[in-house]
Design a protein around this motif. Structure first.
Motif, PDB file in Angstrom:
ATOM      1  N   LEU A 230      44.841  33.131  11.380  1.00  0.00           N
ATOM      2  CA  LEU A 230      44.965  34.360  10.590  1.00  0.00           C
ATOM      3  C   LEU A 230      44.394  35.525  11.386  1.00  0.00           C
ATOM      4  N   ILE A 231      45.158  36.606  11.518  1.00  0.00           N
ATOM      5  CA  ILE A 231      44.738  37.761  12.317  1.00  0.00           C
ATOM      6  C   ILE A 231      45.253  39.039  11.666  1.00  0.00           C
ATOM      7  N   GLY A 232      44.655  40.174  11.999  1.00  0.00           N
ATOM      8  CA  GLY A 232      45.142  41.460  11.540  1.00  0.00           C
ATOM      9  C   GLY A 232      45.977  42.124  12.615  1.00  0.00           C
ATOM     10  N   SER A 233      46.924  42.962  12.221  1.00  0.00           N
ATOM     11  CA  SER A 233      47.759  43.652  13.200  1.00  0.00           C
ATOM     12  C   SER A 233      46.993  44.796  13.851  1.00  0.00           C
ATOM     13  N   GLY A 234      47.391  45.138  15.063  1.00  0.00           N
ATOM     14  CA  GLY A 234      46.737  46.210  15.783  1.00  0.00           C
ATOM     15  C   GLY A 234      45.462  45.759  16.461  1.00  0.00           C
TER      16      GLY A 234
END
Length: 260
Positions: free
Chosen positions: A54-58
Motif C-alpha cells: 500500500l502506497i500513496g501517489s506522488g
C-alpha cells in the motif's frame, strides 16, 4: 473494477495498491475508504495474490490525514458513526486481512494516514516520511484506531506524548520507536518492499494467514493469544500447504505451496 481514488496494479503474486488523490495529499474521504475496502476484499479473495503493498501517489504523502472538509460540521452521533464505519470498512479490515499488507510510507503519514499505516501488518518508510497524530490540535482525538495501535507499537508513554503534543516524528525516531521496520531512500522504497514481498510470497499463504490471526489475538482483550496460536497451529496440519512444506523439507527440495 473501476475506482476514482485508487489504483490497483498486480504483477505475479504481488499487488500494489496506490491511494491516488495527489491534489489532496491522498487524504482519506469516505469514498476512498469504501474503495480501499473493496480493493482489499478483491485482492484478498484472489488466490494468486500473496502480498499487498500500500502506497500513496506522488512524492509528498502516503496519506496526509482524513479529509477534514467532509466532517467538520458533523454532530456527535455522526462523528461516532464516522469512526465506527471507517474502522469496520478499512482499518480493522486491513489489520485482520489474511493477505499480508506492507505499508510503503512515502511521505507524510498523519492522522488517518498514520492510522492506516499502523493497521497494515508492518511498515517501511522513505527518508522523507514524517508521522504523527495531530487530531488534538483540531479538538478531536484519533478515531480510526490510533489511540489503540500506537501504544501497542511504541509503548504507552511515547504514544501519549505523540498524541498529546500533536507533533510529528521523523523516520529515525520512528525506526527507533519500532513504528517502522525499515528506512530506505524514496527511490529504493518500492523495490525494497517488493523484495520483502517476494520473500513472504515464497512461504505458505495459508500458514501466514493463520499467523496473522494468532498474532492479532494477543493484542485483543477479548481473545487468548496463546489459545488462538494453538488452534491455528493445529489447523495448519490439515492443509495442503503443510503437507507440501514438510514433504519438500524431507525430500530436500524447495516447496511449491498450492495455497490451500
Amino acid at each position: 473494477m473501476q475506482f476514482n481514488n485508487i489504483l490497483v496494479d498486480t504483477h505475479g503474486n504481488i499487488a500494489v495498491l496506490t491511494i491516488n488523490r495527489p491534489n489532496k495529499l491522498n487524504a482519506l474521504n469516505r469514498e476512498t475508504i469504501q474503495e480501499l475496502h473493496e480493493a482489499f476484499k478483491m485482492l484478498d479473495s484472489d488466490r494468486q495474490v500473496k502480498v499487498i503493498i500500500l502506497i500513496g501517489s506522488g512524492e509528498k504523502a502516503f496519506v496526509a490525514g482524513a479529509d477534514i472538509s467532509e466532517f467538520a460540521h458533523f454532530s456527535v452521533e455522526e462523528g461516532g458513526q464516522l469512526a465506527a464505519k471507517g474502522q469496520e470498512l478499512l482499518f480493522d479490515f486491513v489489520e485482520n486481512l489474511s493477505t499480508p499488507v506492507i505499508a510503503a510510507v512515502n511521505g507524510f503519514a498523519l492522522g488517518g494516514g498514520l492510522e492506516l499505516a499502523m493497521a497494515c501488518h508492518f511498515r517501511v518508510a522513505s527518508h522523507n516520511a514524517r508521522m504523527g497524530l495531530p487530531e488534538v490540535s483540531l479538538g478531536v482525538i484519533p478515531g480510526y484506531g490510533g489511540t489503540q495501535r500506537l501504544p501497542q507499537l511504541i509503548g504507552k508513554g511515547r504514544a501519549m506524548e505523540l498524541i498529546m503534543t500533536a507533533g510529528m516524528i521523523d523516520v529515525d525516531r520512528a525506526l527507533n520507536y519500532g513504528l517502522v521496520n525499515h528506512v530506505v531512500s524514496q527511490e529504493e522504497l518500492m523495490d525494497f518492499c517488493k523484495k520483502l514481498a517476494g520473500k513472504i510470497a515464497n512461504n505458505s499463504s495459508v500458514a501466514i494467514s493463520h499467523a496473522i490471526k494468532a498474532v492479532n489475538a494477543g493484542f485483543k482483550n477479548t481473545s487468548n493469544g496463546y489459545a488462538s496460536e494453538i488452534e491455528s497451529f493445529g489447523a495448519c496440519f490439515g492443509t495442503a500447504d503443510f503437507k507440501e512444506g514438510t514433504t519438500a523439507f524431507l525430500e530436500k527440495r524447495k516447496a511449491d505451496f498450492p495455497g490451500m
